[in-house]
Design an enzyme around this catalytic site. Structure first.
Site, PDB file in Angstrom:
ATOM      1  N   ILE A 196       0.966  -1.245   0.027  1.00  0.00           N
ATOM      2  CA  ILE A 196       0.041  -0.020  -0.016  1.00  0.00           C
ATOM      3  C   ILE A 196       0.907   1.455   0.004  1.00  0.00           C
ATOM      4  O   ILE A 196       0.208   2.290  -0.109  1.00  0.00           O
ATOM      5  CB  ILE A 196      -1.076  -0.013   1.266  1.00  0.00           C
ATOM      6  CG1 ILE A 196      -0.097  -0.238   2.667  1.00  0.00           C
ATOM      7  CG2 ILE A 196      -2.075  -0.967   1.279  1.00  0.00           C
ATOM      8  CD1 ILE A 196      -1.092  -0.063   3.862  1.00  0.00           C
ATOM      9  N   GLY A 197       2.350   1.243   0.132  1.00  0.00           N
ATOM     10  CA  GLY A 197       3.009   2.296   0.033  1.00  0.00           C
ATOM     11  C   GLY A 197       4.525   1.842   0.082  1.00  0.00           C
ATOM     12  O   GLY A 197       5.011   0.654   0.209  1.00  0.00           O
ATOM     13  N   ASN A 240      11.916   5.356   1.289  1.00  0.00           N
ATOM     14  CA  ASN A 240      13.399   5.411   0.805  1.00  0.00           C
ATOM     15  C   ASN A 240      13.974   4.130   1.170  1.00  0.00           C
ATOM     16  O   ASN A 240      14.684   3.587   0.347  1.00  0.00           O
ATOM     17  CB  ASN A 240      14.004   6.800   1.178  1.00  0.00           C
ATOM     18  CG  ASN A 240      13.583   7.967   0.629  1.00  0.00           C
ATOM     19  OD1 ASN A 240      13.089   7.949  -0.648  1.00  0.00           O
ATOM     20  ND2 ASN A 240      13.633   8.963   1.345  1.00  0.00           N
ATOM     21  N   PHE A 241      13.587   3.928   2.151  1.00  0.00           N
ATOM     22  CA  PHE A 241      13.900   2.484   2.804  1.00  0.00           C
ATOM     23  C   PHE A 241      13.436   1.300   3.350  1.00  0.00           C
ATOM     24  O   PHE A 241      13.570   0.346   3.844  1.00  0.00           O
ATOM     25  CB  PHE A 241      14.856   3.060   4.262  1.00  0.00           C
ATOM     26  CG  PHE A 241      15.764   4.158   4.052  1.00  0.00           C
ATOM     27  CD1 PHE A 241      16.944   4.014   3.406  1.00  0.00           C
ATOM     28  CD2 PHE A 241      15.324   5.263   4.682  1.00  0.00           C
ATOM     29  CE1 PHE A 241      17.830   5.325   3.269  1.00  0.00           C
ATOM     30  CE2 PHE A 241      16.113   6.516   4.708  1.00  0.00           C
ATOM     31  CZ  PHE A 241      17.430   6.247   3.703  1.00  0.00           C
ATOM     32  N   SER A 242      12.081   1.555   2.781  1.00  0.00           N
ATOM     33  CA  SER A 242      11.089   0.357   3.187  1.00  0.00           C
ATOM     34  C   SER A 242       9.840   0.343   2.348  1.00  0.00           C
ATOM     35  O   SER A 242       9.632   1.174   1.415  1.00  0.00           O
ATOM     36  CB  SER A 242      10.289   0.844   4.443  1.00  0.00           C
ATOM     37  OG  SER A 242       9.776   1.996   4.633  1.00  0.00           O
ATOM     38  N   VAL A 299       5.533  -0.497   2.724  1.00  0.00           N
ATOM     39  CA  VAL A 299       4.533  -0.837   3.495  1.00  0.00           C
ATOM     40  C   VAL A 299       3.471  -1.827   3.263  1.00  0.00           C
ATOM     41  O   VAL A 299       2.836  -1.475   1.866  1.00  0.00           O
ATOM     42  CB  VAL A 299       3.830   0.604   4.028  1.00  0.00           C
ATOM     43  CG1 VAL A 299       2.703   0.347   5.014  1.00  0.00           C
ATOM     44  CG2 VAL A 299       4.742   1.709   4.546  1.00  0.00           C
ATOM     45  N   LYS A 353       5.403  -2.054   8.162  1.00  0.00           N
ATOM     46  CA  LYS A 353       6.337  -1.482   7.167  1.00  0.00           C
ATOM     47  C   LYS A 353       7.614  -2.344   7.503  1.00  0.00           C
ATOM     48  O   LYS A 353       8.157  -2.817   8.630  1.00  0.00           O
ATOM     49  CB  LYS A 353       6.678  -0.010   8.240  1.00  0.00           C
ATOM     50  CG  LYS A 353       7.829   0.861   7.641  1.00  0.00           C
ATOM     51  CD  LYS A 353       8.045   2.070   8.325  1.00  0.00           C
ATOM     52  CE  LYS A 353       9.160   2.890   7.856  1.00  0.00           C
ATOM     53  NZ  LYS A 353       9.211   4.172   8.249  1.00  0.00           N
ATOM     54  N   ASP A 400       9.957  16.089  10.225  1.00  0.00           N
ATOM     55  CA  ASP A 400       9.379  15.629   8.989  1.00  0.00           C
ATOM     56  C   ASP A 400       8.125  15.648   8.649  1.00  0.00           C
ATOM     57  O   ASP A 400       7.639  14.892   7.989  1.00  0.00           O
ATOM     58  CB  ASP A 400       9.957  14.009   8.500  1.00  0.00           C
ATOM     59  CG  ASP A 400       9.818  13.905   6.996  1.00  0.00           C
ATOM     60  OD1 ASP A 400       9.946  14.730   6.173  1.00  0.00           O
ATOM     61  OD2 ASP A 400       9.830  12.522   6.467  1.00  0.00           O
TER      62      ASP A 400
END
Length: 426
Positions: A68-69, A72-74, A76, A91, A184
């Site tokens: 679903i998403g 940069n490093f993962s 989801v 995640k 962020d």
């Protein structure tokens, strides 16, 4: 005495590998297995389940569905708990691809989320670790994110913007009260639950400070939301950086555009340092004053969170809710409170755990593991579901137009207690 037969399981919920003697099992042939026992037995002996665990279609007690998403490093993924049937977001991080800095960021993300317990902050249920991957099991917010909503539907009306911004403000105040700086904040990290409640997510760049005046020196976040002091390559204080990003968010919500726009980062840097932006005339005067008070280039002149809480634009919004203490995130709370000391909600959670087969022994054997325990994951998911069912997570309401802003400006401080040498005002 008959010897005990040790049996080892990757998914054992206790620290001990000793089980009762085989004779005891023969004496209780009629006892029905609990849902938890059935699940653990299935994960250890069912070939299909073991295969799903091997290929990643299952993670611990979670059945994984589609992606679903991604970040940069993962990645989801959507999943649901095999026992409680609740939807979650997982995640997924490849440990072999994480450098030392990313590992530190991940550790801070987990630590920050363990310290926060707020209806407008995405909850961390559980952390599952394998030799090659790390899985963060998070609350699933099925309403999409703020950025997608504005880019597809355009700007948000001011009444709705008040409701969204008030919840972001409430979440950020909770973070800063716990000495956590997000660093962020952006529209992509503002999510909506299915009941339109706002959830601030992604604590990968967050950090804990000893005091809110502590100086930081790492450039974090997205350049369009970065405060001027970040572009100066100097040390900075954390709270004003989050406040600036909130000002950019508010501008984006009520206008549908960003206050500072450029096709390159150097040009964007120049725009931000100059502090030049244009507010459309159709934005209401109280909203304009709030944005202007936030987007001040000098951090010391920027609005503080308490000033934002008491501003005229947000006065009609009733969004103050009691924040539960973080110790309630630990299932040990159910045992330490003692009989008769739990409230109705906690008693319902305890009964739900018992029906699934989670015993006091399970909780005791998994203490001090925080989120790195399947027992904690089950507990937090059930606790959260109970709270949602009781209406503790819902969007705030606009109570009406404030006729006298000067007189009513104290409403934002109605829960504070003011003292002096001569009197006490409460």
């Amino acid at each position: 005495m008959s010897p005990q037969v040790p049996r080892h399981s990757l998914y054992s919920l206790t620290d001990s590998s000793d089980c009762g003697p085989e004779k005891e099992e023969e004496e209780e042939p009629s006892r029905r297995l609990t849902p938890l026992e059935n699940l653990t037995l299935d994960m250890c002996h069912n070939e299909n389940t073991i295969k799903e665990l091997t290929v990643g279609r299952r993670v611990g007690f979670y059945k994984v569905r589609g992606e679903i998403g991604c970040g940069n490093f993962s990645k989801v993924k959507l999943a649901f708990h095999a026992l409680t049937k609740d939807k979650v977001a997982i995640k997924v991080l490849d440990k072999l691809r994480l450098d030392l800095q990313t590992q530190r960021m991940l550790s801070r993300e987990i630590s920050s989320m363990e310290s926060l317990f707020h209806p407008n902050v995405v909850r961390l249920y559980e952390v599952v670790e394998t030799p090659s991957r790390l899985y963060l099991v998070l609350e699933y917010a099925g309403g999409g994110d703020l950025h997608s909503r504005i880019t597809s539907q355009g700007k948000i009306s001011e009444p709705e913007s008040k409701i969204v911004f008030a919840q972001i403000l409430s979440a950020v105040k909770h973070m800063h009260d716990n000495n956590i700086i997000h660093r962020d904040l952006k529209a992509e990290n503002v999510l909506f639950s299915c009941n339109a409640c706002v959830k601030v997510a992604d604590f990968g760049f967050s950090t804990r400070v000893s005091t809110n005046n502590q100086m930081l020196d790492t450039f974090c976040g997205s350049p369009p939301y970065a405060a001027p002091e970040l572009f100066k390559d100097e040390s900075y204080m954390g709270p004003p950086v989050d406040v600036w990003a909130m000002g950019v968010l508010l501008f984006f919500m009520v206008t549908g555009t960003m206050p500072f726009r450029a096709d390159t980062v150097p040009r964007l840097r120049r725009c931000v340092l100059e502090g030049a932006y244009v507010l459309p005339i159709w934005v209401s005067a109280p909203c304009q004053r709030l944005i202007q008070g936030i987007l001040k280039p000098e951090p010391s002149e920027r609005y503080a969170l308490d000033q934002m809480l008491g501003c005229e634009w947000l006065l009609p919004v009733e969004f103050f809710r009691p924040v539960p203490p973080t110790y309630r995130l630990n299932p040990m709370h159910l045992l330490e409170s003692g009989p008769g000391r739990l409230n109705q909600e906690e008693e319902e959670v305890r009964v739900a755990l018992q029906e699934l087969g989670v015993t006091e022994e399970h909780i005791l054997n998994n203490q001090s593991k925080n989120s790195r325990s399947p027992v904690t994951g089950i507990y937090r998911i059930i606790l959260h579901r109970m709270q949602r069912n009781k209406g503790t997570e819902r969007a705030p309401m606009i109570t009406g137009v404030v006729k006298d802003p000067k007189r009513d400006s104290l409403r934002a401080y109605r829960n504070l207690r003011h003292t002096s040498k001569l009197c006490v005002l409460s």
